[in-house]
Design a protein around this motif. Structure first.
Motif, mmCIF file in Angstrom:
data_model
loop_
_atom_site.group_PDB
_atom_site.id
_atom_site.type_symbol
_atom_site.label_atom_id
_atom_site.label_comp_id
_atom_site.label_asym_id
_atom_site.label_seq_id
_atom_site.Cartn_x
_atom_site.Cartn_y
_atom_site.Cartn_z
ATOM 1 N N LEU A 104 0.826 -1.211 0.000
ATOM 2 C CA LEU A 104 0.000 0.000 0.000
ATOM 3 C C LEU A 104 0.860 1.261 0.000
ATOM 4 C CD1 LEU A 104 -2.849 -1.078 2.438
ATOM 5 C CD2 LEU A 104 -2.930 -0.975 -0.062
ATOM 6 N N ASP A 105 1.941 1.223 0.771
ATOM 7 C CA ASP A 105 2.865 2.366 0.756
ATOM 8 C C ASP A 105 3.447 2.555 -0.641
ATOM 9 O OD1 ASP A 105 2.596 3.100 3.433
ATOM 10 O OD2 ASP A 105 4.286 1.846 4.090
ATOM 11 N N HIS A 106 3.846 1.452 -1.273
ATOM 12 C CA HIS A 106 4.420 1.543 -2.619
ATOM 13 C C HIS A 106 3.399 2.120 -3.606
ATOM 14 C CE1 HIS A 106 6.549 0.626 -6.305
ATOM 15 N NE2 HIS A 106 5.417 0.106 -6.753
ATOM 16 N N VAL A 107 2.186 1.591 -3.574
ATOM 17 C CA VAL A 107 1.159 2.053 -4.506
ATOM 18 C C VAL A 107 0.853 3.534 -4.268
ATOM 19 C CG1 VAL A 107 -1.251 1.764 -5.202
ATOM 20 C CG2 VAL A 107 0.198 -0.245 -4.877
ATOM 21 N N ALA A 108 0.816 3.935 -3.019
ATOM 22 C CA ALA A 108 0.544 5.344 -2.708
ATOM 23 C C ALA A 108 1.652 6.258 -3.238
ATOM 24 C CB ALA A 108 0.382 5.530 -1.202
ATOM 25 N N ASP A 109 2.892 5.770 -3.243
ATOM 26 C CA ASP A 109 4.031 6.584 -3.665
ATOM 27 C C ASP A 109 4.425 6.371 -5.130
ATOM 28 O OD1 ASP A 109 4.192 7.548 -1.078
ATOM 29 O OD2 ASP A 109 5.711 6.081 -0.463
#
Length: 134
Positions: A104-109
Motif C-alpha cells: 500500500l505504501d508503494h502504490v501510494a508513492d
C-alpha cells in the motif's frame, strides 16, 4: 472472593454489560445470582474476562476459548503444541499484513500514471490470484 455487580464488572473490565450477558449465555462466565435486577459475579470473573480477551487477541474464536475452560472451574486446558501452532499462525499473518502495508505504501508513492499501470502492483495482483487458486 467477593461479589461484584455487572456495572462494576463492566467498568473494571471494559466490557459492555450486553457483552457480559452474551458471554454468560455462551457459558464463558457465570453469575452468582442477582442483587435486585443486577447480575452479581465473584471477583474471579475479571481474570476470566482477561483470559477471554487474551484468547481473542491470539486469534481464538469464542467457541475455542469456551473449550479451554469450564464455567464452574478456574483451571485451563491449554495444549502447548496448540499454543505454539497458533503463535506460528499469528507470525505468518503478521508477515502477510506487513507485506500488504508495504504494498500500500508503494502504490501510494508510485509514479505510474495509474495504480493499474504500476508493474509491481500488477505482479502482486497476479500473485494474489495464483495464491487464491491453490
Amino acid at each position: 472472593m467477593f461479589r461484584i455487580d455487572i456495572a462494576e464488572v463492566a467498568r473494571r473490565s471494559g466490557y459492555r454489560p450486553s457483552t457480559l450477558r452474551y458471554y454468560e449465555k455462551r457459558g464463558l462466565i457465570v453469575s452468582d445470582g442477582r442483587h435486585g435486577l443486577r447480575r452479581q459475579y465473584d471477583d474471579g470473573v475479571l481474570t476470566r474476562l482477561a483470559l477471554i480477551g487474551l484468547g481473542q487477541r491470539a486469534g481464538y474464536s469464542l467457541d475455542d476459548i469456551a473449550s479451554l475452560f469450564s464455567p464452574k472451574r478456574d483451571d485451563l486446558t491449554l495444549s502447548r503444541d496448540d499454543l505454539r501452532s497458533q503463535a506460528i499462525n499469528l507470525r505468518k499473518q503478521a508477515q502477510e499484513l506487513q507485506a500488504t502495508a508495504d504494498l500500500l505504501d508503494h502504490v501510494a508513492d508510485c509514479n505510474a500514471p495509474s495504480h493499474l499501470e504500476c508493474p509491481r502492483f500488477q505482479a502482486i495482483l497476479q500473485d494474489v490470484l495464483t495464491t487464491r487458486s491453490q
